[in-house]
Design an enzyme around this catalytic site. Sequence first.
Site, short mmCIF file in Angstrom:
data_model
loop_
_atom_site.label_atom_id
_atom_site.label_comp_id
_atom_site.label_asym_id
_atom_site.label_seq_id
_atom_site.Cartn_x
_atom_site.Cartn_y
_atom_site.Cartn_z
CB CYS A 114 -0.94 0.00 1.19
SG CYS A 114 -2.04 -1.40 1.18
CG HIS A 255 -3.13 3.29 2.11
ND1 HIS A 255 -3.73 2.89 0.93
CD2 HIS A 255 -3.12 2.20 2.92
CE1 HIS A 255 -4.05 1.61 1.03
NE2 HIS A 255 -3.70 1.17 2.23
CG ASN A 285 -6.48 -0.96 1.40
OD1 ASN A 285 -5.80 -0.62 0.44
ND2 ASN A 285 -5.94 -1.37 2.54
#
Length: 331
Positions: A114, A255, A285
């Site tokens: 990520c 993020h 996500n």
Amino acid sequence: MAYAAFRSIGSYVPSKILTNDELSKMVDTTDEWITKRTGIKERRIAAKDEHTSDLGVEAAKKAIQRSGVDASEIDMIICATISPDYFCMPSTATVIATKLGLGKITAFDISAACTGFVYLISIAKAFIESGMKKNILIVGAEKISAIMDYTDRGTCILFGDGAGAAMICATQIKQEAIIDVHTASDGNYADLLMTPNGGTGSVHDALEQEAAGCFMQMKGNETFKVAVRTLTKDVIDILEKNSIDSSAIKHFIPHQANYRIIKAVGDALKLKEEQVVLTVEKYGNTSGASIPMAMDDVYEQGKLKKGDLMLLDAFGGGLTWGSALVPFSPK
Ligand code: ACO
């Protein structure tokens, strides 16, 4: 000396929406639980024949067109992904470069989960400041649904598919330059987030691995605690190091892992609601694609203007983390 300017942004999401209610028919969960613990309401899922590279290509087309740079002038492409088209090779970056007709340019993938997009910015900045490259296309693209175990309710509710891309270009104007990027990692926490099969680190032989599947595994609660602690320190450090007050940040683009992580870091920086960019509700996500997708969301709303200072932060498998101070510098 050449500086690196963040020229443009673009994103792409697949059309199919997977809602919390639909997920609750697949695993033992509820819309209420997911919304309360994560802030996520829905996520996008790519079609079977839609590869990670296809998502990246669509995002890249927008970023290239908005940068004003002719495709023939692009001299490097880097892709951040944990769901590449192919295991090991060819890299997704080479597939995207070919689909875009970019010619025989430098192309490679990076693996920083990520945190991938922050790592991409640091690499592009270094290549440009060293004078090795002038116009770099960076792409965060993920088809996480392809590496997801849809019986694991603690993990599958979080993730979705999508892509974001940006052009980082050489400039002589210091005010346009990316100010700073911080990247870090700690492999002692590797087991919090991993895909245990598919590589030589697996305890299974090849046939057993195939049966077990190449799925992501996450210890969500432990990851959550390390994420809040690490990210809070990281964003405070990068602001202090550059003598920038958090009130100067126009857009905090974290993020998009979990609303509660974003809120904790935003509160630590005393950010106002209008400074914090949130897309976790509609996309979940999307790992390496999440920051550029969130940035493009702001751009598409007409809220990302020339000179706006962005603070990016990310956290992911590895463990890896990082932050960046980036003025938006279109031509
Ligand atoms: N629906 C209902 N109940 C659930 C679900 C679900 N989908 N998932 C877990 N539970 C249950 C658990 O079994 C547990 O039950 P128990 O108390 O009876 O044992 C209870 O809910 C609490 O579980 P926790 O894991 O402690 O829940 P938590 O509040 O930590 O939320 C979550 C879980 C949402 C996964 C959170 O920990 C999180 O967001 N973690 C961080 C993820 C992240 O940031 N990852 C980094 C980036 S990803 C990358 O790099 C690829």
